[in-house]
Each structure stands twice: as C-alpha cells, then as structure tokens.
Motif scaffolding. Structure first.
Motif, PDB file in Angstrom:
ATOM      1  N   ASN A   4      45.993  -0.900  37.484  1.00  0.00           N
ATOM      2  CA  ASN A   4      45.745  -0.181  38.729  1.00  0.00           C
ATOM      3  C   ASN A   4      45.533  -1.093  39.928  1.00  0.00           C
ATOM      4  N   LEU A   5      45.666  -2.405  39.744  1.00  0.00           N
ATOM      5  CA  LEU A   5      45.499  -3.336  40.856  1.00  0.00           C
ATOM      6  C   LEU A   5      46.772  -3.387  41.700  1.00  0.00           C
ATOM      7  N   THR A   6      46.575  -3.542  42.979  1.00  0.00           N
ATOM      8  CA  THR A   6      47.719  -3.672  43.881  1.00  0.00           C
ATOM      9  C   THR A   6      48.293  -5.080  43.772  1.00  0.00           C
ATOM     10  N   PRO A   7      49.525  -5.288  44.238  1.00  0.00           N
ATOM     11  CA  PRO A   7      50.069  -6.655  44.247  1.00  0.00           C
ATOM     12  C   PRO A   7      49.167  -7.631  45.008  1.00  0.00           C
ATOM     13  N   ASP A   9      45.897  -7.431  45.269  1.00  0.00           N
ATOM     14  CA  ASP A   9      44.749  -7.687  44.400  1.00  0.00           C
ATOM     15  C   ASP A   9      45.102  -8.688  43.307  1.00  0.00           C
TER      16      ASP A   9
END
Length: 56
Positions: A4-7, A9
């Motif tokens: 669920n982490l963004t690029p 992040d």
C-alpha cells in the motif's frame, strides 16, 4: 507489507535503508531455506533480521 506504499514512500524507505534498496522475497528466501534445512539442525533461538540494515 509494502503493497500500500506509494512510489514516493518506497523511494524514501529505500533511501533510509543502509543497503539503499527495498528487500524482495528472494532476499529472505535463502535464510528461510537454510533454517528449514538439515544444515541448521544445531541452531536454536536465533533471529535473522533481513532488513537491509534498517534495524540494527
């Protein structure tokens, strides 16, 4: 765990990790394979920390 982490992040996490990258399942597989093998028959109470040096 990181699904669920963004690029952004993921990039920030990689920059904070001493090895400079995000771990992959194959980075952990060798240690798991070893612990499940006969070669580890005499090991007890050990902890492997496959975290790229993030937690020391």
């Amino acid at each position: 765990m990181n699904a669920n982490l963004t690029p952004a992040d993921l990039e920030a996490l990689a920059e904070e990790t001493p090895l400079g990258c995000i771990g992959r399942p194959e980075d952990v597989a060798g240690g798991a394979w070893f612990l499940a093998s006969e070669e580890a028959r005499f090991l007890t109470g050990q902890v492997l920390a496959p975290n790229g040096g993030l937690v020391i």
